[in-house]
Design an enzyme around this catalytic site. Structure first.
Site, PDB file in Angstrom:
ATOM      1  N   GLY A  21       0.565  -1.197   0.103  1.00  0.00           N
ATOM      2  CA  GLY A  21      -0.087   0.099  -0.126  1.00  0.00           C
ATOM      3  C   GLY A  21       0.910   1.218  -0.052  1.00  0.00           C
ATOM      4  CE1 TYR A 165       4.247  -8.354 -12.120  1.00  0.00           C
ATOM      5  CE2 TYR A 165       3.147  -8.734 -14.126  1.00  0.00           C
ATOM      6  CZ  TYR A 165       3.152  -7.796 -13.056  1.00  0.00           C
ATOM      7  OH  TYR A 165       2.365  -7.119 -12.559  1.00  0.00           O
TER       8      TYR A 165
END
Length: 180
Positions: A21, A165
Site C-alpha cells: 500500500g 511475472y
C-alpha cells in the site's frame, strides 16, 4: 447503491487491509477507501516508504487515526502472522483485503536467475496465498467480507520479458477462481 439499498461507496466502520500500500494502485486504493470512511491497514517492506505513504494519507485519515501502517514482507509467513495479530489486536476483524503486493522481474527466460525466480514467486504467489490464509479468520469473524487479488493483463497476453511475472499472476488468477 445496489438493489438492496446499500451504499457500496460508504466504507464507514469497515476495516480493509491493503498489502503493498505504499505506492501505485495500493496507495491510490488506500486514499479512496479512507475518503469513503474506512479504517485502512497498509503494508510495505520499507519503513521510509511507509512513512511517506502515511504523510500522503494524513489529511484523509484523520491525521492517521484511521490508518495503520505495518512493515511486512508478504513473502514472510512470520511477518504475515504478526500482521494478522496486529489487525486482530487493533480492530478485531477485517471487512476487506486487497492483496496487492507484488514485484516484477522483467527479463527474458534465459536471463532470470534462481534468486529472481524465487523472489517473484515468493511475493507474487506465495505472498498472496498466505496473506489470504492468515487473515481469513479475521474476515470470518466479521461475518464475511471481500478479497480482491491483484493479477495482471500479462496472464492473457504474452510479454517476452516477463515469463515469471506472468506465470505468478496467472497463478493468483487461478487462486481467485477457486473461491477459497
Amino acid at each position: 447503491m445496489t438493489d438492496n439499498n446499500i451504499d457500496v461507496t460508504d466504507f464507514r466502520n469497515r476495516v480493509v487491509l491493503i498489502t503493498g500500500g505504499t505506492s501505485g494502485m495500493g496507495l491510490a486504493t488506500a486514499r479512496l477507501l479512507l475518503e469513503a470512511g474506512a479504517e485502512v491497514v497498509i503494508t510495505g517492506r520499507d519503513d521510509a516508504r511507509l512513512d511517506r505513504a502515511a504523510e500522503q494519507l494524513a489529511e484523509v485519515s484523520d491525521r492517521g487515526a484511521r490508518l495503520l501502517t505495518v512493515r511486512a514482507d508478504s513473502a514472510s509467513l512470520t511477518d504475515l502472522d504478526r500482521l494478522a495479530a496486529l489487525i486482530r489486536e487493533r480492530h478485531g476483524r477485517l471487512d476487506g483485503v486487497f492483496a496487492n503486493a507484488g514485484v516484477g522481474v522483467f527479463q527474458r527466460s534465459g536471463e532470470v536467475t534462481e534468486q529472481d525466480f524465487d523472489r517473484s514467486v515468493d511475493v507474487n504467489f506465495k505472498g498472496v496465498f498466505f496473506t489470504v490464509q492468515k487473515v481469513l479468520p479475521l474476515l470470518d469473524a466479521a461475518g464475511g467480507g471481500s478479497i480482491v487479488i491483484n493479477a495482471s493483463w500479462t496472464l492473457h497476453r504474452s510479454l517476452a520479458v516477463a515469463p515469471v511475472y506472468a506465470a505468478t499472476k496467472a497463478a493468483v488468477h487461478a487462486l481467485a477462481r477457486t473461491g477459497q
